[in-house]
Design a protein around this motif. Structure first.
Motif, PDB file in Angstrom:
ATOM      1  N   ARG A  98     -14.948  12.593  -3.535  1.00  0.00           N
ATOM      2  CA  ARG A  98     -13.631  12.867  -4.122  1.00  0.00           C
ATOM      3  C   ARG A  98     -12.507  12.346  -3.230  1.00  0.00           C
ATOM      4  NH1 ARG A  98     -14.150  19.028  -6.295  1.00  0.00           N
ATOM      5  NH2 ARG A  98     -15.042  19.335  -4.228  1.00  0.00           N
ATOM      6  N   LEU A  99     -12.616  11.079  -2.869  1.00  0.00           N
ATOM      7  CA  LEU A  99     -11.632  10.439  -2.011  1.00  0.00           C
ATOM      8  C   LEU A  99     -10.862   9.378  -2.796  1.00  0.00           C
ATOM      9  CD1 LEU A  99     -13.824   9.838   1.174  1.00  0.00           C
ATOM     10  CD2 LEU A  99     -12.145  11.672   0.829  1.00  0.00           C
ATOM     11  N   SER A 100      -9.673   9.040  -2.312  1.00  0.00           N
ATOM     12  CA  SER A 100      -8.871   7.984  -2.914  1.00  0.00           C
ATOM     13  C   SER A 100      -9.530   6.626  -2.712  1.00  0.00           C
ATOM     14  CB  SER A 100      -7.474   7.948  -2.284  1.00  0.00           C
ATOM     15  OG  SER A 100      -6.754   9.113  -2.550  1.00  0.00           O
ATOM     16  N   LYS A 101      -9.221   5.697  -3.606  1.00  0.00           N
ATOM     17  CA  LYS A 101      -9.665   4.311  -3.434  1.00  0.00           C
ATOM     18  C   LYS A 101      -8.854   3.690  -2.300  1.00  0.00           C
ATOM     19  CE  LYS A 101     -10.059  -0.161  -5.730  1.00  0.00           C
ATOM     20  NZ  LYS A 101      -9.364  -0.891  -4.655  1.00  0.00           N
ATOM     21  N   LEU A 102      -9.546   3.003  -1.406  1.00  0.00           N
ATOM     22  CA  LEU A 102      -8.896   2.413  -0.249  1.00  0.00           C
ATOM     23  C   LEU A 102      -8.632   0.930  -0.481  1.00  0.00           C
ATOM     24  CD1 LEU A 102     -10.943   4.179   2.557  1.00  0.00           C
ATOM     25  CD2 LEU A 102      -8.832   4.903   1.438  1.00  0.00           C
ATOM     26  N   PRO A 103      -7.554   0.410   0.097  1.00  0.00           N
ATOM     27  CA  PRO A 103      -7.186  -0.997  -0.146  1.00  0.00           C
ATOM     28  C   PRO A 103      -8.070  -1.948   0.628  1.00  0.00           C
ATOM     29  CG  PRO A 103      -5.702  -0.020   1.452  1.00  0.00           C
ATOM     30  CD  PRO A 103      -6.601   1.096   0.983  1.00  0.00           C
ATOM     31  N   LEU A 104      -8.194  -3.158   0.086  1.00  0.00           N
ATOM     32  CA  LEU A 104      -8.898  -4.227   0.767  1.00  0.00           C
ATOM     33  C   LEU A 104      -7.888  -5.089   1.511  1.00  0.00           C
ATOM     34  CD1 LEU A 104     -11.346  -5.215  -2.117  1.00  0.00           C
ATOM     35  CD2 LEU A 104     -11.764  -3.649  -0.197  1.00  0.00           C
ATOM     36  N   GLU A 105      -8.379  -5.965   2.351  1.00  0.00           N
ATOM     37  CA  GLU A 105      -7.501  -6.865   3.098  1.00  0.00           C
ATOM     38  C   GLU A 105      -6.660  -7.681   2.126  1.00  0.00           C
ATOM     39  OE1 GLU A 105      -8.963  -8.787   6.917  1.00  0.00           O
ATOM     40  OE2 GLU A 105      -8.785 -10.543   5.614  1.00  0.00           O
ATOM     41  N   GLY A 106      -5.357  -7.709   2.367  1.00  0.00           N
ATOM     42  CA  GLY A 106      -4.441  -8.459   1.512  1.00  0.00           C
ATOM     43  C   GLY A 106      -3.814  -7.645   0.406  1.00  0.00           C
ATOM     44  N   GLU A 107      -4.258  -6.395   0.215  1.00  0.00           N
ATOM     45  CA  GLU A 107      -3.691  -5.534  -0.818  1.00  0.00           C
ATOM     46  C   GLU A 107      -2.657  -4.581  -0.214  1.00  0.00           C
ATOM     47  OE1 GLU A 107      -7.610  -5.146  -3.751  1.00  0.00           O
ATOM     48  OE2 GLU A 107      -6.917  -3.417  -2.588  1.00  0.00           O
ATOM     49  N   PRO A 108      -1.605  -4.234  -0.995  1.00  0.00           N
ATOM     50  CA  PRO A 108      -0.643  -3.235  -0.509  1.00  0.00           C
ATOM     51  C   PRO A 108      -1.340  -1.888  -0.312  1.00  0.00           C
ATOM     52  CG  PRO A 108       0.233  -4.417  -2.414  1.00  0.00           C
ATOM     53  CD  PRO A 108      -1.215  -4.782  -2.304  1.00  0.00           C
ATOM     54  N   ILE A 109      -0.958  -1.195   0.734  1.00  0.00           N
ATOM     55  CA  ILE A 109      -1.518   0.129   1.017  1.00  0.00           C
ATOM     56  C   ILE A 109      -0.627   1.174   0.368  1.00  0.00           C
ATOM     57  CG2 ILE A 109      -2.234   1.727   2.828  1.00  0.00           C
ATOM     58  CD1 ILE A 109      -2.285  -0.691   4.744  1.00  0.00           C
ATOM     59  N   LYS A 110      -1.135   1.833  -0.664  1.00  0.00           N
ATOM     60  CA  LYS A 110      -0.354   2.873  -1.328  1.00  0.00           C
ATOM     61  C   LYS A 110      -0.357   4.116  -0.439  1.00  0.00           C
ATOM     62  CE  LYS A 110      -1.129   1.301  -6.065  1.00  0.00           C
ATOM     63  NZ  LYS A 110      -1.624   1.663  -7.418  1.00  0.00           N
ATOM     64  N   MET A 111       0.824   4.474   0.058  1.00  0.00           N
ATOM     65  CA  MET A 111       0.877   5.489   1.093  1.00  0.00           C
ATOM     66  C   MET A 111       2.064   6.429   0.926  1.00  0.00           C
ATOM     67  SD  MET A 111       0.663   4.975   5.243  1.00  0.00           S
ATOM     68  CE  MET A 111       0.255   3.311   4.906  1.00  0.00           C
ATOM     69  N   LEU A 112       1.809   7.710   1.159  1.00  0.00           N
ATOM     70  CA  LEU A 112       2.868   8.697   1.351  1.00  0.00           C
ATOM     71  C   LEU A 112       3.054   8.916   2.843  1.00  0.00           C
ATOM     72  CD1 LEU A 112       1.992  11.494  -1.262  1.00  0.00           C
ATOM     73  CD2 LEU A 112       3.719   9.708  -1.477  1.00  0.00           C
ATOM     74  N   TYR A 113       4.232   9.374   3.219  1.00  0.00           N
ATOM     75  CA  TYR A 113       4.514   9.682   4.621  1.00  0.00           C
ATOM     76  C   TYR A 113       4.887  11.148   4.776  1.00  0.00           C
ATOM     77  CZ  TYR A 113       4.778   4.660   5.562  1.00  0.00           C
ATOM     78  OH  TYR A 113       4.477   3.333   5.690  1.00  0.00           O
ATOM     79  N   ILE A 114       4.369  11.758   5.825  1.00  0.00           N
ATOM     80  CA  ILE A 114       4.862  13.074   6.223  1.00  0.00           C
ATOM     81  C   ILE A 114       6.057  12.800   7.128  1.00  0.00           C
ATOM     82  CG2 ILE A 114       4.358  15.234   7.396  1.00  0.00           C
ATOM     83  CD1 ILE A 114       1.424  14.852   6.672  1.00  0.00           C
ATOM     84  N   LYS A 115       7.224  12.901   6.552  1.00  0.00           N
ATOM     85  CA  LYS A 115       8.454  12.537   7.264  1.00  0.00           C
ATOM     86  C   LYS A 115       8.761  13.553   8.358  1.00  0.00           C
ATOM     87  CE  LYS A 115      13.307  11.365   6.265  1.00  0.00           C
ATOM     88  NZ  LYS A 115      13.277   9.948   6.664  1.00  0.00           N
TER      89      LYS A 115
END
Length: 350
Positions: free
Chosen positions: A249-266
């Motif tokens: 039950r994990l998110s799909k991870l990006p491959l090399e060259g793909e944008p990394i969809k990311m949230l930040y803990i500000k």
């Protein structure tokens, strides 16, 4: 002939092109795209000036400087954050980087500036060349390593807890709590409503007492991190995790060259240093990341921050950057206090 000037809104596409063609060297090569508006991220950084080097109709170099108000030795102090230092690969070793930094120094002198900060990927030595051996000013100094933790989004079920995490809205109480917490860190921005208006806020209370605040921010519409080169063992790890992500039950991870969809803990202000509470806040952030279809939620901590040892040890990737600081007025006692303290940097605006 190379010309130097301040950028205007009409330069947006040319700056986007320069950014796309200029990666950050280091242990992991990274490119930070800024589609669709190069200037949008600057609003989060503070009042920002963008200097560019132009050959003909092409922008071949850039550098930004942002005015910020931060805590230094517990007092509110101006800090100038230097970022987006880029020179097109075809125009390196031509003195363009040096001249761009000269433009920034002239601006800093006009502001009677003292402290200036820049951030570089660990392993990237190139920027140090342009900021060393400058007459009349000390060199930039290394103030330590920042650990950038990237936790994989997870839909793991929430376990029963004595803590109740509630979504919150911006209030004077939350602002005071955050400023009280971060005023004990060096170089942390003074927090106002503008800093948290686009964040998702979560709070934890014991009775009526506020004991923790977490702020999540999504900057995908402002910047997109793209890994342009990664070490073989990271490629292998990502491949294994993607093949097993449904089971775990994990998110799909990006491959090399793909944008990394990311949230930040500000912001991650925890008055109660309870590892269980810290784990539950991170778990919540990971669930939100998974539900949004994002890959990671990121949290940055200076190497001396005690929270490093309290974070969950589950599946995560850790990258490192180096903080570089100069006191143009050679304020030795303040620099000493910064080095002895725990610096903070908001990596959602890097």
């Amino acid at each position: 002939m190379i010309e130097y000037r301040l950028a205007t809104r009409e330069d947006n596409q040319k700056l986007l092109d320069l950014t796309s063609n200029s990666g950050m060297a280091g242990n992991m090569a990274l490119r930070i795209d800024r589609f669709p508006n190069f200037f949008a991220l600057n609003k989060l950084r503070g009042k920002t000036y963008v200097y560019v080097a132009i050959e003909g109709s092409t922008i071949v170099g850039s550098i930004c400087v942002s005015d910020q108000e931060v805590y230094i030795n517990g007092n509110q102090t101006p800090l100038f954050y230097i970022s987006d230092f880029k020179v097109a690969p075809s125009h390196r070793n031509m003195g363009i980087g040096l001249q761009l930094t000269n433009e920034v120094v002239k601006y800093l002198e006009s502001k009677d500036a003292d402290f200036a900060f820049l951030n570089v990927s660990k392993g990237n030595k190139r920027p140090f060349v342009f900021f060393s051996d400058r007459k009349n000013y000390p060199d930039f100094e290394n103030i330590g390593i920042f650990n950038i933790y990237q936790f994989i989004g997870s839909n793991k079920k929430q376990v029963h807890s004595k803590y109740q995490i509630n979504q919150a809205i911006a209030s004077s109480e939350i602002l005071q709590f955050l400023n009280n917490y971060y005023s004990k860190h060096e170089l942390a921005s003074v927090i106002d409503n503008n800093k948290i208006e686009k964040t998702q806020l979560y709070e934890v209370r014991e009775g009526d007492q506020l004991i923790s605040v977490m702020c999540l921010i999504d900057t995908m519409d402002l910047k997109q991190n793209v890994v342009i080169k990664m070490q073989w063992h990271l490629k292998f790890a990502l491949s294994v995790l993607n093949s097993a992500r449904t089971f775990f039950r994990l998110s799909k991870l990006p491959l090399e060259g793909e944008p990394i969809k990311m949230l930040y803990i500000k912001y991650f202000a925890v008055k109660s240093k309870d590892p269980k509470l810290i784990n539950e806040l991170i778990s919540l952030a990971r669930r939100i990341t998974f539900q949004k279809g994002y890959a990671f939620v990121s949290l940055s901590l200076h190497e001396k921050d005690g929270l490093n040892q309290m974070l969950p040890k589950g599946i995560r990737f850790t990258f490192q950057s180096v903080g570089m600081l100069v006191s143009m007025k050679d304020s030795k006692m303040k620099m000493k206090g910064i080095k002895e303290g725990i610096p903070y940097k908001d990596y959602s605006i890097v």
